[in-house]
Design a protein around this motif. Structure first.
Motif, PDB file in Angstrom:
ATOM      1  N   GLU A  82      -1.446   2.357  -3.059  1.00  0.00           N
ATOM      2  CA  GLU A  82      -0.932   0.991  -2.989  1.00  0.00           C
ATOM      3  C   GLU A  82      -1.289   0.240  -4.280  1.00  0.00           C
ATOM      4  O   GLU A  82      -1.854   0.796  -5.207  1.00  0.00           O
ATOM      5  CB  GLU A  82      -1.436   0.271  -1.739  1.00  0.00           C
ATOM      6  CG  GLU A  82      -1.047   0.963  -0.442  1.00  0.00           C
ATOM      7  CD  GLU A  82      -1.479   0.154   0.765  1.00  0.00           C
ATOM      8  OE1 GLU A  82      -1.248  -1.076   0.783  1.00  0.00           O
ATOM      9  OE2 GLU A  82      -2.058   0.745   1.690  1.00  0.00           O
ATOM     10  N   THR A  83      -0.966  -1.055  -4.316  1.00  0.00           N
ATOM     11  CA  THR A  83      -1.105  -1.777  -5.581  1.00  0.00           C
ATOM     12  C   THR A  83      -2.567  -1.983  -5.977  1.00  0.00           C
ATOM     13  O   THR A  83      -2.949  -1.785  -7.133  1.00  0.00           O
ATOM     14  CB  THR A  83      -0.380  -3.132  -5.509  1.00  0.00           C
ATOM     15  OG1 THR A  83      -0.815  -3.841  -4.340  1.00  0.00           O
ATOM     16  CG2 THR A  83       1.126  -2.937  -5.460  1.00  0.00           C
ATOM     17  N   GLY A  84      -3.393  -2.387  -5.037  1.00  0.00           N
ATOM     18  CA  GLY A  84      -4.796  -2.637  -5.367  1.00  0.00           C
ATOM     19  C   GLY A  84      -5.549  -1.366  -5.691  1.00  0.00           C
ATOM     20  O   GLY A  84      -6.277  -1.295  -6.695  1.00  0.00           O
ATOM     21  N   ASN A 133       6.143  -4.507 -11.656  1.00  0.00           N
ATOM     22  CA  ASN A 133       6.878  -3.515 -10.885  1.00  0.00           C
ATOM     23  C   ASN A 133       7.958  -2.881 -11.755  1.00  0.00           C
ATOM     24  O   ASN A 133       8.463  -3.508 -12.691  1.00  0.00           O
ATOM     25  CB  ASN A 133       7.514  -4.150  -9.654  1.00  0.00           C
ATOM     26  CG  ASN A 133       6.491  -4.624  -8.646  1.00  0.00           C
ATOM     27  OD1 ASN A 133       5.312  -4.245  -8.719  1.00  0.00           O
ATOM     28  ND2 ASN A 133       6.906  -5.456  -7.713  1.00  0.00           N
ATOM     29  N   PHE A 165      -5.246  -0.030  -0.850  1.00  0.00           N
ATOM     30  CA  PHE A 165      -5.153  -1.407  -0.369  1.00  0.00           C
ATOM     31  C   PHE A 165      -4.207  -2.186  -1.274  1.00  0.00           C
ATOM     32  O   PHE A 165      -3.933  -1.799  -2.410  1.00  0.00           O
ATOM     33  CB  PHE A 165      -6.531  -2.078  -0.325  1.00  0.00           C
ATOM     34  CG  PHE A 165      -7.211  -2.187  -1.667  1.00  0.00           C
ATOM     35  CD1 PHE A 165      -7.134  -3.353  -2.420  1.00  0.00           C
ATOM     36  CD2 PHE A 165      -7.932  -1.120  -2.174  1.00  0.00           C
ATOM     37  CE1 PHE A 165      -7.752  -3.446  -3.651  1.00  0.00           C
ATOM     38  CE2 PHE A 165      -8.570  -1.208  -3.409  1.00  0.00           C
ATOM     39  CZ  PHE A 165      -8.471  -2.369  -4.148  1.00  0.00           C
ATOM     40  N   SER A 166      -3.726  -3.298  -0.741  1.00  0.00           N
ATOM     41  CA  SER A 166      -2.779  -4.149  -1.457  1.00  0.00           C
ATOM     42  C   SER A 166      -3.523  -5.210  -2.270  1.00  0.00           C
ATOM     43  O   SER A 166      -4.598  -5.680  -1.878  1.00  0.00           O
ATOM     44  CB  SER A 166      -1.839  -4.829  -0.458  1.00  0.00           C
ATOM     45  OG  SER A 166      -1.094  -5.859  -1.080  1.00  0.00           O
ATOM     46  N   ASN A 210      -2.708  -8.082  -2.256  1.00  0.00           N
ATOM     47  CA  ASN A 210      -2.745  -9.272  -1.409  1.00  0.00           C
ATOM     48  C   ASN A 210      -4.171  -9.601  -0.982  1.00  0.00           C
ATOM     49  O   ASN A 210      -4.510 -10.780  -0.797  1.00  0.00           O
ATOM     50  CB  ASN A 210      -1.867  -9.074  -0.168  1.00  0.00           C
ATOM     51  CG  ASN A 210      -0.415  -9.360  -0.437  1.00  0.00           C
ATOM     52  OD1 ASN A 210      -0.013 -10.499  -0.616  1.00  0.00           O
ATOM     53  ND2 ASN A 210       0.390  -8.307  -0.481  1.00  0.00           N
TER      54      ASN A 210
END
Length: 224
Positions: free
Chosen positions: A83-85, A104, A180-181, A183
């Motif tokens: 994921e992004t994180g 992105n 994890f994201s 966010n």
């Protein structure tokens, strides 16, 4: 500190693209005759002075081959996508310790260079600076938006998160999960009042679905 490095997110499965990603990763789907990831590189190369890292997972070998000979360093995520994180944290040894751009690889832009806009408005004391798209400039996007720009910034109907930002990375070390994201970090920054959102005054198209290709091509044609 001015950001020097950029993280290019390119690991997703592209499931919303249907048959178009059955045999290729989404960043290699073509818009206006060129792969999506090349449109991103057009924005990165004039602005980012330091390392550019792309995380890969789905059909990673195709992207490695496509990016061979460019300035981009590729980093496979395996066995699972992070994921992004998690992906950003995994790339920190290549990106360095300062604030970084993240972007992105599945959007097309028409107008000012978004990375330059972020750089020019980045200030000490910020933990993140996100670029948001006013709904009337988000081609083919439906929804109420993600952030109210403030100040202070808050979650709510307003600007649509574009996928481009500058973010400080120190908070990544406090997260226990491997995947994890971002966010998670954003919510902590919002609580501290250190997350900022600015609007983009060009046009933007999220090419997340097949119909986004024609919309993005029409948008680019309007800006020739």
């Amino acid at each position: 500190m001015t950001p020097q490095a950029l993280m290019l997110f390119a690991a997703g499965f592209g499931t919303r693209m249907g048959a178009l990603t059955a045999d290729r990763p989404k960043p290699l789907v073509r818009v206006a005759g060129r792969p999506l990831i090349d449109h991103a590189l057009d924005l990165i190369d004039p602005v980012v002075p330091g390392p550019v890292v792309a995380n890969l997972h789905y059909r990673a070998a195709q992207l490695e081959s496509h990016l061979a000979g460019t300035r981009v360093v590729t980093l496979r995520e395996k066995p699972e996508i992070l994921e992004t994180g998690g992906g950003l944290r995994n790339a920190l040894p290549l990106l360095g310790s300062g604030p970084v751009w993240t972007m992105n690889s599945d959007a097309v832009w028409a107008g000012p260079n978004p990375l330059a806009l972020l750089r020019d408005q980045w200030e000490e004391g910020m933990e993140a600076l996100l670029l948001g798209i006013p709904p009337d400039r988000a081609v083919g996007h439906t929804g109420a938006g993600d952030f109210l720009p403030g100040p202070p910034a808050a979650r709510g109907p307003g600007l649509i998160y574009s996928g481009a930002q500058i973010i400080r990375t120190e908070g990544l070390t406090d997260v226990q999960e491997a995947a994890f994201s971002l966010n998670l970090l954003w919510d902590r920054m919002l609580a501290r009042g250190t997350l900022h959102v600015i609007p983009y005054d060009g046009e933007w198209c999220d090419v997340g679905r097949p119909e986004g290709i024609a919309l993005a091509e029409a948008m680019l044609a309007r800006h020739v």
